[in-house]
Design an enzyme around this catalytic site. Structure first.
Site, PDB file in Angstrom:
ATOM      1  N   ARG A 114       0.839  -1.209   0.000  1.00 14.41           N
ATOM      2  CA  ARG A 114       0.000   0.000   0.000  1.00 14.41           C
ATOM      3  C   ARG A 114       0.869   1.253   0.000  1.00 14.41           C
ATOM      4  NH1 ARG A 114      -4.611   0.703   4.523  1.00 14.41           N
ATOM      5  NH2 ARG A 114      -2.808   1.187   5.818  1.00 14.41           N
ATOM      6  N   LYS A 166      -2.644   6.925   1.000  1.00 16.74           N
ATOM      7  CA  LYS A 166      -2.412   7.278   2.407  1.00 16.74           C
ATOM      8  C   LYS A 166      -1.319   8.347   2.418  1.00 16.74           C
ATOM      9  CE  LYS A 166      -2.358   4.874   6.827  1.00 16.74           C
ATOM     10  NZ  LYS A 166      -3.484   5.599   7.371  1.00 16.74           N
ATOM     11  N   GLU A 193     -16.289   6.309   5.461  1.00 15.91           N
ATOM     12  CA  GLU A 193     -15.505   5.671   6.527  1.00 15.91           C
ATOM     13  C   GLU A 193     -15.347   6.653   7.673  1.00 15.91           C
ATOM     14  OE1 GLU A 193     -11.432   5.021   5.258  1.00 15.91           O
ATOM     15  OE2 GLU A 193     -11.472   6.822   4.030  1.00 15.91           O
TER      16      GLU A 193
HETATM   17  N1  PXG Z   1      -9.463   4.812   6.966  1.00 16.29           N
HETATM   18  C1  PXG Z   1      -8.582   5.801   7.145  1.00 16.29           C
HETATM   19  C2  PXG Z   1      -8.902   7.150   6.618  1.00 16.29           C
HETATM   20  C3  PXG Z   1      -7.374   5.561   7.816  1.00 16.29           C
HETATM   21  O1  PXG Z   1      -6.486   6.540   7.982  1.00 16.29           O
HETATM   22  C4  PXG Z   1      -8.079   3.268   8.124  1.00 16.29           C
HETATM   23  C5  PXG Z   1      -9.232   3.568   7.430  1.00 16.29           C
HETATM   24  C6  PXG Z   1      -7.861   1.860   8.584  1.00 16.29           C
HETATM   25  O2  PXG Z   1      -6.863   1.247   7.771  1.00 16.29           O
HETATM   26  P1  PXG Z   1      -5.897   0.109   8.330  1.00 16.29           P
HETATM   27  O3  PXG Z   1      -5.051  -0.233   7.182  1.00 16.29           O
HETATM   28  O4  PXG Z   1      -5.132   0.707   9.485  1.00 16.29           O
HETATM   29  O5  PXG Z   1      -6.768  -1.003   8.765  1.00 16.29           O
HETATM   30  C7  PXG Z   1      -7.109   4.268   8.310  1.00 16.29           C
HETATM   31  C8  PXG Z   1      -5.830   3.989   9.016  1.00 16.29           C
HETATM   32  C9  PXG Z   1      -4.156   7.126  14.000  1.00 16.29           C
HETATM   33  C10 PXG Z   1      -3.890   6.472  12.719  1.00 16.29           C
HETATM   34  O6  PXG Z   1      -3.165   7.498  14.645  1.00 16.29           O
HETATM   35  C11 PXG Z   1      -4.910   6.001  11.938  1.00 16.29           C
HETATM   36  C12 PXG Z   1      -4.629   5.358  10.750  1.00 16.29           C
HETATM   37  C13 PXG Z   1      -3.351   5.210  10.386  1.00 16.29           C
HETATM   38  C14 PXG Z   1      -2.341   5.707  11.168  1.00 16.29           C
HETATM   39  C15 PXG Z   1      -2.610   6.335  12.348  1.00 16.29           C
HETATM   40  O7  PXG Z   1      -5.323   7.252  14.379  1.00 16.29           O
HETATM   41  N2  PXG Z   1      -5.679   4.929  10.036  1.00 16.29           N
END
Ligand code: PXG
Length: 285
Positions: A52, A151, A184
């Site tokens: 990713r 991301k 989301e």
């Molecule tokens: N949606 C968004 C917009 C995200 O940023 C997710 C879904 C979940 O994805 P994963 O791959 O983690 O299952 C994310 C990921 C934080 C933090 O500190 C949050 C994310 C990444 C890094 C830090 O809250 N979210």
């Protein structure tokens, strides 16, 4: 011993781990990142996170100056030097130093940064009692403007939504897309349960394709539960039997109230509770 941070092949004490104020990561949010977990000394879904990261970089025409294998080794080494077995990994690649103009072609030295640290978890009660969230007015980025599949270091869309949520006393917030469909949360994907089937917005709803989301879909399908990636509205949320969020930090967290409305019976439902256990087994086995 202070935590060590990896930058471009070298380890620095946390307080000395710095990038330039001319880095376009800072000046324009021009860069990409990943948030990854390590459980019992094993990095969870490392390949998927690296894939990713590379896709995100490709989408913004940023060439990561090391290979995936080198990045994987750097992550393992940084965890080891810090003695972290259960923790959080933040991998960041910035565009690097440039001029004060936007032109990324004037940037020459992308910074590859790996931070490994203890993880800040949601309070354990939340997993038992469930979370209350609200729908916020900040619309998720239009995929044709800035794809949520990237991301990137530009998280203002999510931060603005998070602020709205926090101002209403909620630590997560539900974002709709430009069509008014459920997209989301600010850092988590959303799932619903309706009559035993699990529903979640598809990629086309304008979401980050969460790695926890993928892992959860696979877990559910393996046990024979039907999972549908289908457009959802607020109405679908309000009438769902259960709701839960997935994310690297949150793992699987039940949602019991949305916009002051109880979801189902207003307590974490059986499918969600079972899934939390299964996810625990998956990551801790
Ligand atoms: N949606 C968004 C917009 C995200 O940023 C997710 C879904 C979940 O994805 P994963 O791959 O983690 O299952 C994310 C990921 C934080 C933090 O500190 C949050 C994310 C990444 C890094 C830090 O809250 N979210």
């Amino acid at each position: 011993m202070p935590l060590k941070v990896y930058i471009n092949g070298k380890l620095y004490d946390k307080d000395d781990a710095k990038v330039s104020v001319y880095d376009h990561g800072l000046l324009y949010g021009d860069g990409v990142f990943e948030g990854i977990r390590s459980y019992g000394g094993k990095v969870f879904r490392l390949k998927e996170h690296l894939d990713r990261l590379w896709y995100s970089a490709k989408a913004i025409l940023l060439e990561i100056p090391i290979s995936k294998a080198e990045m994987a080794k750097a992550i393992e080494d940084t965890l080891a030097v810090n003695g972290i077995t259960d923790g959080y990994i933040r991998a960041v690649v910035t565009r690097g130093c440039g001029t004060l103009g936007l032109d990324p072609n004037k940037c020459s030295d992308p910074q590859v940064i790996i931070i490994t640290d203890r993880i800040e978890l949601y309070p354990p009660e939340l997993y038992k009692q469930g979370l209350e969230i609200i729908t916020v007015s900040t619309v998720r980025n239009h995929p044709a403007a800035l794809s949520p599949r990237i991301k990137s270091l530009n998280y203002l869309n999510n931060i603005l939504a998070k602020i709205e949520g926090l101002q209403a006393g909620c630590i997560e917030a539900l974002m709709l897309n430009c069509r008014g469909e459920v997209a989301e949360c600010t850092g988590d994907n959303l799932f619903l349960v309706r009559e035993g089937r699990v529903l979640t917005p598809p990629t086309e709803a304008g979401i980050l394709e969460g790695i926890t989301r993928d892992a959860v879909i696979a877990l559910l399908r393996k046990q024979g539960t039907v999972v549908e990636e289908t457009p959802l509205t607020k109405h679908d949320v309000y009438v769902a039997d259960e709701c839960f969020l997935t994310g690297t930090a949150a793992e699987v967290v039940p949602v019991v109230k949305v916009d002051s409305r109880p979801i189902g019976r207003g307590i974490p439902g059986p499918l969600t509770r079972d899934l939390i256990e299964r996810f625990h087994e998956l990551t801790r086995s």
